[in-house]
Scaffold this active site. Structure first.
Site: not given
Length: 331
Positions: A152, A205
């Protein structure tokens, strides 16, 4: 993760070369991070969509990506920059196997990038789960999780576990702490469904995170703490009324909703058609209605899609129970 000094004993104890496979194909699910009120600490896995990774053992050392489908050319083929290959290489290195053989990877994206449904985490988890399965499962899911968190970081710059933890573990997860890492599996009420709508609008994001205030009012924090505690209590008590009234976000949703066209209208439609709660999935633009039946979830997604069609906004819809399995081997 293990440094070179700790890797050798692990090989002696766990690696059985007779159990190493030639090929494995794995599916990992999408996720709904935050669960509306639990920013960065709560999430659950769904049945669909998700991503597939096929890994093949080859003689030449190194990890290579042969193909990526469904990404519109947006994901890197460079093995050092792609989360699937980078994490697979790290596992091989930590287990002392990187010089013995290589891995070739095929990635198929069945979910949109930047959807708010954990696109990068689904690929990462599928890859980490696949390399472990290929090696005969020497590592537990708990030991695989730090590799997924590192993936991530590569994908979006933040090593959060609210997507990768439920994608890997399945079910509903709470990240109590990152240092030390402490992941708690929460009960999944029978009959809990998610009606998910992904409007085709761009909400990166990083942009969504930048809107979040660094400081919040104490009165808002108190409300949010109460909602998170109420949600967890509702899960343990199988109390859908408590779950519904607890899944309210007074901190993140008010600022992120600005980036999602028709958010207020979609929420109104969902609540009018029987949703227990409604909010943003991850950083958006996907939205999620929590319901007590599959039929209600299907009705809500249909009605929201009809509304978005009138606004000339394309969308995808998904209806799913909570996926308690997590990743699975397909072949």
């Amino acid at each position: 993760m293990n440094d070179d000094r700790s890797a050798e004993p692990m090989i002696d104890q766990r690696i059985n070369r007779d159990n190493i496979l030639e090929q494995v194909r794995v599916f990992a699910p999408a996720t709904v991070a935050n669960m509306i009120c639990g920013f960065d600490v709560l999430g659950f896995a769904v049945d669909a969509p998700g991503d597939e990774v096929t890994m093949t053992k080859v003689d030449r050392p190194g990890v290579r990506i042969n193909s990526i489908e469904g990404d519109d050319g947006r994901l890197p083929l460079d093995p050092d920059q792609n989360t699937v290959s980078a994490c697979a290489m790290k596992v091989l290195e930590d287990l002392g196997l990187a010089d013995e053989f290589g891995i070739e990877i095929e990635l198929v994206k069945h979910m949109p990038i930047g959807s708010g449904l954990g696109s990068s985490s689904a690929s990462t988890v599928a890859g980490v789960y696949a390399i472990n399965a290929l090696l005969g499962n020497p590592l537990s899911k708990e030991e695989l999780l730090p590799y997924c968190i590192e993936g991530e970081k590569i994908a979006c710059g933040h090593g959060h576990a609210d997507n990768v933890a439920p994608a890997l573990m399945g079910g509903i997860t709470l990240i109590r702490s990152y240092d030390p890492l402490d992941i708690i599996a929460l009960p999944v009420p029978e009959g809990m469904y998610a009606g998910i709508v992904f409007p085709h609008v761009d909400v990166p994001t990083r942009d969504a995170r930048q809107l979040i205030k660094e400081r919040i009012a104490l009165k808002d924090a108190v409300v949010q703490w109460g909602n998170v505690a109420g949600l967890i209590a509702g899960l343990y008590r199988n109390d859908f009324s408590l779950i519904g009234r607890s899944m309210q976000d007074v901190i993140i949703e008010p600022v992120r909703a600005i980036l999602i066209p028709q958010f207020a209208e979609m929420k109104e439609i969902a609540m009018a058609n029987g949703a227990l709660s409604f909010g943003i999935s991850g950083s958006g633009p996907s939205v999620v209605a929590i319901t007590q039946s599959e039929e209600v979830a299907q009705t809500i997604t249909n009605e929201i899609k009809k509304h978005l069609d009138k606004q000339e906004i394309e969308s995808n819809t998904y209806v799913s129970s909570v996926n308690v399995e997590g990743p699975r081997i397909l072949n």
